[in-house]
Enzyme design. Structure first.
Site, PDB file in Angstrom:
ATOM      1  N   HIS A  18      13.151   2.406  -2.908  1.00 41.71           N
ATOM      2  CA  HIS A  18      13.837   3.156  -4.208  1.00 41.71           C
ATOM      3  C   HIS A  18      14.791   4.163  -3.686  1.00 41.71           C
ATOM      4  CE1 HIS A  18       9.840   1.656  -5.969  1.00 41.71           C
ATOM      5  NE2 HIS A  18      10.760   0.943  -6.468  1.00 41.71           N
ATOM      6  N   LYS A  42      -0.913  -1.550 -20.230  1.00 44.61           N
ATOM      7  CA  LYS A  42      -1.577  -1.752 -19.103  1.00 44.61           C
ATOM      8  C   LYS A  42      -1.648  -0.176 -18.163  1.00 44.61           C
ATOM      9  CE  LYS A  42       0.414  -4.297 -15.231  1.00 44.61           C
ATOM     10  NZ  LYS A  42       1.606  -4.275 -14.906  1.00 44.61           N
ATOM     11  N   ARG A  91      16.503  -7.038  -3.408  1.00 45.78           N
ATOM     12  CA  ARG A  91      15.755  -7.438  -1.988  1.00 45.78           C
ATOM     13  C   ARG A  91      15.760  -8.888  -1.645  1.00 45.78           C
ATOM     14  NH1 ARG A  91      10.396  -4.834  -4.069  1.00 45.78           N
ATOM     15  NH2 ARG A  91      11.215  -5.729  -5.619  1.00 45.78           N
ATOM     16  N   SER A 129       6.112  -1.634  -3.965  1.00 48.50           N
ATOM     17  CA  SER A 129       5.161  -0.725  -4.485  1.00 48.50           C
ATOM     18  C   SER A 129       3.817  -1.479  -4.384  1.00 48.50           C
ATOM     19  CB  SER A 129       5.465  -0.258  -5.633  1.00 48.50           C
ATOM     20  OG  SER A 129       6.669   0.312  -5.794  1.00 48.50           O
TER      21      SER A 129
HETATM   22  P1  ADP Z   1       9.780  -2.889 -11.715  1.00 50.81           P
HETATM   23  O1  ADP Z   1       8.435  -3.010 -12.108  1.00 50.81           O
HETATM   24  O2  ADP Z   1      10.863  -2.726 -12.954  1.00 50.81           O
HETATM   25  O3  ADP Z   1      10.092  -4.203 -10.672  1.00 50.81           O
HETATM   26  P2  ADP Z   1       9.844  -1.257  -9.363  1.00 50.81           P
HETATM   27  O4  ADP Z   1       9.478   0.099  -9.343  1.00 50.81           O
HETATM   28  O5  ADP Z   1       9.312  -2.180  -8.830  1.00 50.81           O
HETATM   29  O6  ADP Z   1      10.298  -1.675 -10.789  1.00 50.81           O
HETATM   30  O7  ADP Z   1      11.378  -1.176  -8.836  1.00 50.81           O
HETATM   31  C1  ADP Z   1      12.538  -0.794  -9.544  1.00 50.81           C
HETATM   32  C2  ADP Z   1      13.853  -1.371  -8.962  1.00 50.81           C
HETATM   33  O8  ADP Z   1      13.944  -0.686  -7.446  1.00 50.81           O
HETATM   34  C3  ADP Z   1      14.187  -2.725  -8.960  1.00 50.81           C
HETATM   35  O9  ADP Z   1      15.373  -2.948  -9.138  1.00 50.81           O
HETATM   36  C4  ADP Z   1      13.494  -3.247  -7.606  1.00 50.81           C
HETATM   37  O10 ADP Z   1      14.235  -4.283  -7.212  1.00 50.81           O
HETATM   38  C5  ADP Z   1      14.289  -2.096  -6.901  1.00 50.81           C
HETATM   39  N1  ADP Z   1      13.334  -2.107  -5.598  1.00 50.81           N
HETATM   40  C6  ADP Z   1      12.061  -1.962  -5.274  1.00 50.81           C
HETATM   41  N2  ADP Z   1      11.675  -1.930  -3.978  1.00 50.81           N
HETATM   42  C7  ADP Z   1      12.958  -2.105  -3.330  1.00 50.81           C
HETATM   43  C8  ADP Z   1      13.349  -2.078  -2.000  1.00 50.81           C
HETATM   44  N3  ADP Z   1      12.535  -1.892  -1.080  1.00 50.81           N
HETATM   45  N4  ADP Z   1      14.724  -2.105  -1.727  1.00 50.81           N
HETATM   46  C9  ADP Z   1      15.656  -2.166  -2.849  1.00 50.81           C
HETATM   47  N5  ADP Z   1      15.343  -2.067  -4.089  1.00 50.81           N
HETATM   48  C10 ADP Z   1      14.037  -2.027  -4.190  1.00 50.81           C
END
Ligand code: ADP
Length: 155
Positions: A18, A42, A91, A129
């Protein structure tokens, strides 16, 4: 006109993946709002207040970055603050399919908004995450996947 982007997500927790997306997007926009979506159905793994605090800590010296939480539709949040761009990271091809649906639906609902995607740096592709939470559950070390400002053990 100011270029304002919203980076919505769960950020449960905020990872190096992120952070890299935000760092690369900073030169592209005047303001970026990192917005933690609250799911009324949730609870997350970490409380929203903690997630917000950690993100604020990571970007405390970055004047263009704002941190907030929201419930409801991302497009409504964008309209409320005058943002015209939704920032997301990609990703994998699975991410692409998921993001494509959301971005196209958002465009149906709010044609004035553009979704902007940045491809992840290759070495950050495996960081999610979900994986970080899994490692925590089994007592592993997650420090390699998190910004150094984030200490998951602090209160
Ligand atoms: P959501 O629950 O909406 O998927 P996330 O918190 O998992 O939210 O992710 C938010 C954004 O960050 C999404 O666009 C996701 O693709 C991106 N993201 C998550 N991990 C990575 C990473 N390792 N590299 C690049 N982008 C990422």
């Amino acid at each position: 006109m100011e270029k304002i982007a919203v980076f919505p997500g769960s950020f449960d927790p905020f990872t190096l993946g992120h952070k890299a997306i935000i760092t690369r997007a900073i030169p592209m926009f005047d303001k970026i709002y990192i917005v933690v979506g609250i799911n009324s159905q949730k609870d997350g793994f970490f409380p929203v207040e903690k997630r917000l605090k950690w993100i604020e800590k990571v970007f405390k010296n970055e004047k263009k970055v704002y941190v907030d939480s929201f419930t409801g539709l991302t497009i409504e949040y964008c309209r409320n603050i005058g943002a015209k761009y939704i920032l997301r990271g990609l990703r994998t091809s699975a991410d692409f399919e998921y993001e494509r649906t959301i971005a196209q639906l958002n465009r149906y609902m709010a044609p004035e908004l553009e979704s902007v995607f940045l491809l992840t740096d290759p070495e950050l592709t495996p960081i999610t995450s979900t994986i970080v939470r899994e490692i925590i559950r089994y007592g592993g070390d997650t420090s390699k996947f998190l910004p150094e400002e984030i200490d998951l053990t602090e209160n």
